[in-house]
Write a protein that holds these residues in place. Structure first.
Motif, PDB file in Angstrom:
ATOM      1  N   VAL A 118       0.664  -1.472  -0.088  1.00 18.40           N
ATOM      2  CA  VAL A 118       0.250  -0.009  -0.089  1.00 18.40           C
ATOM      3  C   VAL A 118       0.736   1.673  -0.390  1.00 18.40           C
ATOM      4  O   VAL A 118       0.364   2.452  -1.121  1.00 18.40           O
ATOM      5  N   ALA A 119       1.970   1.306   0.877  1.00 14.90           N
ATOM      6  CA  ALA A 119       2.519   2.176   1.124  1.00 14.90           C
ATOM      7  C   ALA A 119       3.511   2.390  -0.687  1.00 14.90           C
ATOM      8  O   ALA A 119       3.471   3.126  -0.752  1.00 14.90           O
ATOM      9  N   ILE A 208     -14.420   4.129  -5.165  1.00 14.37           N
ATOM     10  CA  ILE A 208     -14.073   3.330  -4.883  1.00 14.37           C
ATOM     11  C   ILE A 208     -13.961   1.804  -5.144  1.00 14.37           C
ATOM     12  O   ILE A 208     -13.106   0.709  -5.320  1.00 14.37           O
ATOM     13  N   LEU A 209     -14.718   1.748  -4.656  1.00 14.30           N
ATOM     14  CA  LEU A 209     -15.769  -0.018  -4.108  1.00 14.30           C
ATOM     15  C   LEU A 209     -15.859  -0.515  -5.789  1.00 14.30           C
ATOM     16  O   LEU A 209     -15.429  -1.777  -5.866  1.00 14.30           O
ATOM     17  N   PHE A 210     -15.892  -0.081  -6.941  1.00 13.91           N
ATOM     18  CA  PHE A 210     -15.940  -0.093  -8.203  1.00 13.91           C
ATOM     19  C   PHE A 210     -15.486  -0.442  -8.337  1.00 13.91           C
ATOM     20  O   PHE A 210     -14.980  -2.035  -9.589  1.00 13.91           O
ATOM     21  N   LEU A 211     -13.942   0.441  -8.215  1.00 15.63           N
ATOM     22  CA  LEU A 211     -13.064  -0.426  -9.145  1.00 15.63           C
ATOM     23  C   LEU A 211     -12.280  -0.719  -8.241  1.00 15.63           C
ATOM     24  O   LEU A 211     -11.232  -2.508  -8.611  1.00 15.63           O
ATOM     25  N   PHE A 317      -5.484   1.300 -10.024  1.00 13.85           N
ATOM     26  CA  PHE A 317      -4.431   1.666  -8.715  1.00 13.85           C
ATOM     27  C   PHE A 317      -4.273   3.477  -8.906  1.00 13.85           C
ATOM     28  O   PHE A 317      -4.870   4.236  -8.047  1.00 13.85           O
ATOM     29  N   ASN A 318      -4.162   3.799 -10.417  1.00 12.44           N
ATOM     30  CA  ASN A 318      -3.925   5.125 -10.482  1.00 12.44           C
ATOM     31  C   ASN A 318      -4.846   5.470 -10.450  1.00 12.44           C
ATOM     32  O   ASN A 318      -4.991   6.433  -9.928  1.00 12.44           O
ATOM     33  N   ALA A 333      -5.509   0.750  -0.178  1.00  7.85           N
ATOM     34  CA  ALA A 333      -6.135  -0.397   0.903  1.00  7.85           C
ATOM     35  C   ALA A 333      -7.383  -0.880   0.642  1.00  7.85           C
ATOM     36  O   ALA A 333      -7.060  -1.806   0.326  1.00  7.85           O
ATOM     37  N   GLN A 334      -8.203  -0.362  -0.003  1.00 10.18           N
ATOM     38  CA  GLN A 334      -9.592  -0.660  -0.067  1.00 10.18           C
ATOM     39  C   GLN A 334      -9.568  -1.521  -1.332  1.00 10.18           C
ATOM     40  O   GLN A 334      -9.910  -2.672  -1.489  1.00 10.18           O
ATOM     41  N   VAL A 335      -8.671  -0.876  -2.698  1.00 10.50           N
ATOM     42  CA  VAL A 335      -8.856  -1.541  -3.599  1.00 10.50           C
ATOM     43  C   VAL A 335      -7.808  -3.371  -3.710  1.00 10.50           C
ATOM     44  O   VAL A 335      -7.497  -3.913  -3.855  1.00 10.50           O
ATOM     45  N   SER A 336      -6.399  -3.147  -2.848  1.00  7.29           N
ATOM     46  CA  SER A 336      -5.391  -3.828  -2.812  1.00  7.29           C
ATOM     47  C   SER A 336      -6.080  -5.472  -1.963  1.00  7.29           C
ATOM     48  O   SER A 336      -5.934  -6.315  -2.729  1.00  7.29           O
ATOM     49  N   THR A 337      -7.090  -4.880  -0.902  1.00  2.93           N
ATOM     50  CA  THR A 337      -7.612  -5.950  -0.714  1.00  2.93           C
ATOM     51  C   THR A 337      -9.211  -6.886  -1.218  1.00  2.93           C
ATOM     52  O   THR A 337      -8.820  -7.925  -0.898  1.00  2.93           O
TER      53      THR A 337
END
Length: 383
Positions: A118-119, A208-211, A317-318, A333-337
Motif C-alpha cells: 500500500v505504501a 472506490i468500491l467499483f474499482l 490502482f492509478n 488499501a481498499q482496492v488492494s484488499t
C-alpha cells in the motif's frame, strides 16, 4: 523548474522501483522454498494451504491500518521502516521449527508485505504527479521482475542444497540494505491537499468500491492461471507435463513484458481505451482458445490473457490513488484488499465450477470477468 526539483522525482522513481522489485523478490523467495519448508516440517497439503492463507491474511489485515497511516504521516515515513520490517520478517518462516511458529511467521511476513504494498503504491502516485506523465505500469512490471528474481534465486539455493534459514537470512539482509538506501531518495512528506472537486468523505465510496471489484475480477484471472492452466493443458488437452508447465510461464512472460509497454500505451490511448482494449483481448483470447480445444490454441490463449491483464491493474490502482489525493493510501488499501480477495477466491471458484461441469467451463469464468472489465473501463477515467 530548478535542477534540484527535476532530479528529485527522478531519484524517487528509482527508489520506488527498488521497493517494487524488492517486494516482488521477497514474495518470490518465499514461494520458491515452499517445497523445502513442506519437506523440512513434514507438512501435508492442508497445512501448506493454511500457511498460504496466513500470508494473505496478514497482508489484508495490515492493509486495513496502513492506508490511514500513509495518509496521516506520509507514505515515505511509512515506507522506510516497513521495507526493513518486511525484509527482516523473512527470518521468521525461514527458521520456523513447527507449524504454529511457521503460521505466526507468515502472518507477520504477510503484514509486512501488505504494508509495503500500500505504501509504495501510494508513493508511486506522488512520484507520478511530479513526472506529469504515466509511469505506474513500469513499477508493476518491476514487481513481476522481482518475483522472477526471487524465484530464480530460490531455485538456485534449492539446487545447491542451501538451508531455508540461511537463504532467507541472506535475502533479508540484502533487501534491508537496498531498501534502506532507497529510503533516502523518496520524496519528502507533503501535507494532504484535498481536491476542491471531491468532497471529503468517510468510509469507502461507491467509486472506490467499483474499482476494487475490477481489481477482484482481474485477480481472479491471475490466480486461476497459476493453479489451473497447467492442469487444463495436461488433463483436458492431454499434453506432456513439460508442455503443461509452459502455460503459466507464457502467461507470466507476456504480462510482465506488456507492463513495460503500459506507460507508453496509456499515454497514447488514454486509460479508458487501454483498459477496454486489454479486457477485450484477455476475454476474447482466452475464450476463443477454450472453444478451439487445442494445445497450441491454449498456449496462445494464455499468452493473450497475460497481455490483456497486464495493463488493467496498474490503471485501476492509478485511478484509485488519484481519485482523492488526501486519502490516497486508504483508497488504495481498499482496492488492494479486494484484489487479494480475488487471488484467494479465483482458484476456488474455478475449482467449484469445474467440479459441476468441466475445467474448460471453469476457465471461461475469468474470460467473462475480463469482458466485464472491458465494459466497465470508464471507471478508470481520470477525475
Amino acid at each position: 523548474m530548478s535542477e534540484t526539483t527535476v532530479a528529485m522525482p527522478q531519484r524517487a522513481r528509482w527508489a520506488v522501483t527498488a521497493y517494487f522489485t524488492g517486494t516482488g523478490a521477497a514474495l518470490g523467495t518465499w514461494t520458491a522454498r515452499i517445497p523445502a519448508i513442506k519437506q523440512d516440517l513434514r507438512l501435508g497439503d492442508g497445512e501448506v494451504t493454511l500457511a498460504l492463507f496466513a500470508v494473505a491474511a496478514g497482508s489484508v489485515l495490515a492493509m486495513q491500518v496502513i492506508g490511514h497511516l500513509a495518509d496521516r504521516f506520509g507514505s515515505a515515513r511509512v515506507l522506510g521502516p516497513a521495507g526493513v520490517a518486511m525484509a527482516a520478517s523473512l527470518l521468521l518462516p525461514g527458521f520456523a521449527g513447527d507449524l504454529p511458529t511457521l503460521l505466526v511467521g507468515l502472518l507477520v511476513f504477510g503484514a509486512g508485505h501488505g504494508t509495503v504494498d500500500v505504501a509504495m503504491n501510494t508513493h508511486a502516485m506522488q512520484v507520478q504527479r511530479g513526472y506529469r506523465r504515466p509511469i505506474v505500469s513500469t513499477f508493476h512490471a518491476m514487481f513481476s521482475v522481482g518475483g522472477l528474481l526471487g524465484a530464480g534465486a530460490g531455485a538456485l539455493a534449492a539446487h545447491l542444497a542451501i538451508g531455508v534459514g540461511a537463504h532467507f537470512a541472506f535475502v533479508g539482509a540484502v533487501l534491508a540494505a537496498v531498501l534502506l538506501l532507497a529510503r533516502r531518495e523518496l520524496l519528502p512528506g507533503e501535507a494532504p491537499t484535498p481536491s476542491s472537486a471531491v468532497p471529503q468523505r468517510r468510509g469507502v465510496s461507491l467509486g472506490i468500491l467499483f474499482l476494487g471489484v475490477l481489481a477482484f475480477f482481474c485477480s481472479v484471472g491471475e490466480g486461476s492461471m497459476a493453479d489451473w492452466s497447467p492442469l487444463y493443458l495436461h488433463d483436458v488437452l492431454h499434453t506432456s507435463p513439460a508442455v503443461a508447465a509452459i502455460g503459466y510461464a507464457v502467461f507470466s512472460a507476456t504480462m510482465a513484458t506488456f507492463r513495460f509497454l503500459g506507460d507508453v500505451l496509456v499515454a497514447r490511448l488514454g486509460p479508458v481505451l487501454l483498459v477496454r482494449c486489454c479486457g477485450t483481448i484477455a476475454g476474447v483470447g482466452l475464450g476463443t482458445a477454450l472453444l478451439l480445444h487445442h494445445p497450441v490454441a491454449g498456449l496462445i490463449g494464455f499468452a493473450l490473457f497475460g497481455i490483456g491483464l497486464s495493463c488493467i491493474i496498474p490503471q485501476v490502482f492509478n485511478a484509485a490513488g488519484n481519485r482523492d489525493p488526501s486519502r490516497s493510501g486508504r483508497d488504495l488499501a481498499q482496492v488492494s484488499t479486494l484484489g487479494y480477495g480475488g487471488l484467494l477466491a479465483g482458484p476456488v471458484v474455478i475449482g467449484l465450477v469445474s467440479g459441476w461441469t468441466d475445467l474448460s467451463v471453469g476457465l471461461a469464468v475469468p474470460a467473462v470477468l475480463a469482458l466485464l472489465v472491458a465494459l466497465s473501463a470508464s471507471a478508470v477515467r481520470p477525475r
